[in-house]
Scaffold this motif. Sequence first.
Motif, PDB file in Angstrom:
ATOM      1  N   UNK A 111       0.785  -1.233   0.000  1.00  0.00           N
ATOM      2  CA  UNK A 111       0.000   0.000   0.000  1.00  0.00           C
ATOM      3  C   UNK A 111       0.810   1.273   0.000  1.00  0.00           C
ATOM      4  N   UNK A 112       2.134   1.181   0.012  1.00  0.00           N
ATOM      5  CA  UNK A 112       2.984   2.367  -0.088  1.00  0.00           C
ATOM      6  C   UNK A 112       3.281   2.648  -1.556  1.00  0.00           C
ATOM      7  N   UNK A 113       3.605   3.891  -1.843  1.00  0.00           N
ATOM      8  CA  UNK A 113       3.970   4.257  -3.210  1.00  0.00           C
ATOM      9  C   UNK A 113       5.307   3.631  -3.595  1.00  0.00           C
ATOM     10  N   UNK A 114       5.541   3.508  -4.882  1.00  0.00           N
ATOM     11  CA  UNK A 114       6.823   2.994  -5.361  1.00  0.00           C
ATOM     12  C   UNK A 114       7.971   3.834  -4.813  1.00  0.00           C
ATOM     13  N   UNK A 115       9.098   3.187  -4.572  1.00  0.00           N
ATOM     14  CA  UNK A 115      10.360   3.832  -4.162  1.00  0.00           C
ATOM     15  C   UNK A 115      10.184   4.740  -2.941  1.00  0.00           C
ATOM     16  N   UNK A 116       9.387   4.282  -1.974  1.00  0.00           N
ATOM     17  CA  UNK A 116       9.133   5.081  -0.769  1.00  0.00           C
ATOM     18  C   UNK A 116      10.275   4.992   0.241  1.00  0.00           C
ATOM     19  N   UNK A 117      10.932   3.836   0.311  1.00  0.00           N
ATOM     20  CA  UNK A 117      11.836   3.578   1.429  1.00  0.00           C
ATOM     21  C   UNK A 117      13.301   3.498   1.002  1.00  0.00           C
ATOM     22  N   UNK A 118      14.153   3.921   1.941  1.00  0.00           N
ATOM     23  CA  UNK A 118      15.596   3.843   1.736  1.00  0.00           C
ATOM     24  C   UNK A 118      16.131   2.454   2.058  1.00  0.00           C
ATOM     25  N   UNK A 119      15.484   1.760   2.977  1.00  0.00           N
ATOM     26  CA  UNK A 119      15.869   0.396   3.309  1.00  0.00           C
ATOM     27  C   UNK A 119      14.653  -0.373   3.817  1.00  0.00           C
ATOM     28  N   UNK A 120      14.625  -1.674   3.466  1.00  0.00           N
ATOM     29  CA  UNK A 120      13.538  -2.563   3.862  1.00  0.00           C
ATOM     30  C   UNK A 120      14.158  -3.810   4.471  1.00  0.00           C
ATOM     31  N   UNK A 121      13.602  -4.273   5.596  1.00  0.00           N
ATOM     32  CA  UNK A 121      14.090  -5.471   6.262  1.00  0.00           C
ATOM     33  C   UNK A 121      12.966  -6.499   6.368  1.00  0.00           C
ATOM     34  N   UNK A 122      13.289  -7.736   6.013  1.00  0.00           N
ATOM     35  CA  UNK A 122      12.355  -8.859   6.139  1.00  0.00           C
ATOM     36  C   UNK A 122      13.065  -9.919   6.971  1.00  0.00           C
ATOM     37  N   UNK A 123      12.685 -10.038   8.233  1.00  0.00           N
ATOM     38  CA  UNK A 123      13.412 -10.868   9.195  1.00  0.00           C
ATOM     39  C   UNK A 123      12.572 -12.093   9.565  1.00  0.00           C
ATOM     40  N   UNK A 124      12.983 -13.256   9.086  1.00  0.00           N
ATOM     41  CA  UNK A 124      12.334 -14.540   9.376  1.00  0.00           C
ATOM     42  C   UNK A 124      10.827 -14.520   9.086  1.00  0.00           C
ATOM     43  N   UNK A 125      10.471 -14.047   7.923  1.00  0.00           N
ATOM     44  CA  UNK A 125       9.086 -14.070   7.471  1.00  0.00           C
ATOM     45  C   UNK A 125       8.880 -15.058   6.324  1.00  0.00           C
ATOM     46  N   UNK A 126       9.798 -15.101   5.383  1.00  0.00           N
ATOM     47  CA  UNK A 126       9.573 -15.837   4.135  1.00  0.00           C
ATOM     48  C   UNK A 126       9.332 -17.323   4.353  1.00  0.00           C
ATOM     49  N   UNK A 163       6.216 -24.600   5.253  1.00  0.00           N
ATOM     50  CA  UNK A 163       6.720 -23.956   4.044  1.00  0.00           C
ATOM     51  C   UNK A 163       8.234 -23.750   4.068  1.00  0.00           C
ATOM     52  N   UNK A 164       8.840 -23.946   5.225  1.00  0.00           N
ATOM     53  CA  UNK A 164      10.263 -23.641   5.376  1.00  0.00           C
ATOM     54  C   UNK A 164      11.196 -24.525   4.553  1.00  0.00           C
ATOM     55  N   UNK A 165      10.869 -25.805   4.284  1.00  0.00           N
ATOM     56  CA  UNK A 165      11.789 -26.597   3.448  1.00  0.00           C
ATOM     57  C   UNK A 165      12.056 -25.998   2.077  1.00  0.00           C
ATOM     58  N   UNK A 166      11.187 -25.091   1.615  1.00  0.00           N
ATOM     59  CA  UNK A 166      11.435 -24.415   0.341  1.00  0.00           C
ATOM     60  C   UNK A 166      12.782 -23.699   0.357  1.00  0.00           C
TER      61      UNK A 166
END
Length: 270
Positions: A162-177, A231-234
């Motif tokens: 829901x944010x506009x394109x190129x909004x952030x300087x850095x993005x972190x995804x910590x143990x979600x995938x 899903x983690x074995x992926x």
Amino acid sequence: MNTRSGSDGAWPAGVGAARTVALGEIDAGREATPALTRYDGSEPVWSHAVPPYLMKNYWWAYVHPRAVRFWERQWLINLILFGNFVKLRDAALSELGASLGGRTLEVACVYGDFSVKLAERIAPGASLDVVDVLPIQLRNLRRKLPDGAPVTLHLGDSTALGFADTTFDQVIVFFLLHEQPAGVREQTLKEAVRVVRPGGKLVIVDYHRPSRWHPLHLVLLKPILRVLEPFSPDLWTHEISEWLPAGIAAKAMRKQTFFGGLYQKLAVTL
């Protein structure tokens, strides 16, 4: 948003009928996903907007109030990660930098002090946004943050930020995938890449296939991960880069593994 009361013993209607989201259902499911909204603490802890795969597979870890009270213990999270929580937390934070200017996005809340430590690195005049699909997780994070922290909490889905394109300087995804089906995982990364500005950085920390000699190799893969983390074995059979958007214009992509290869950090500069 359609919700029910969140008393400790109450469950939302239809939990038993929850099912895993198939690849072709992502777009259909997004129609029922509300637009990104700023979390102000008024949302009930139950929500029918919770993705079915999350309710089915992770009610015991993230959704029920008793689960949140049980798991919000840093020593317990460290135990689950075989003593590697602080090392992985600090590796992610160091990749981002000691002082974070501009806007930073954390996709999904994290048990332990990860978000608190991240907020401490936000430079004066800069900001941190945290998005999660569960009101109870946002409420839990809000409780941990100190007064005046430069953090804005948002109720929203990682597959439709829901944010506009190129909004952030850095993005972190910590143990979600590792907690998402492949199609959801791919859409999450597509959204994460979309909101990073040119020259910005996406940092991902998650599971990785351990080396063959690792003593936890067979113990984790079959009896534990496939039951509790279906899903983690992926992430043992695929590289995270395989789920990044096709044709991504990355200036640099660097992977580092930890604990005999069981965990990884992927840093993507766009």
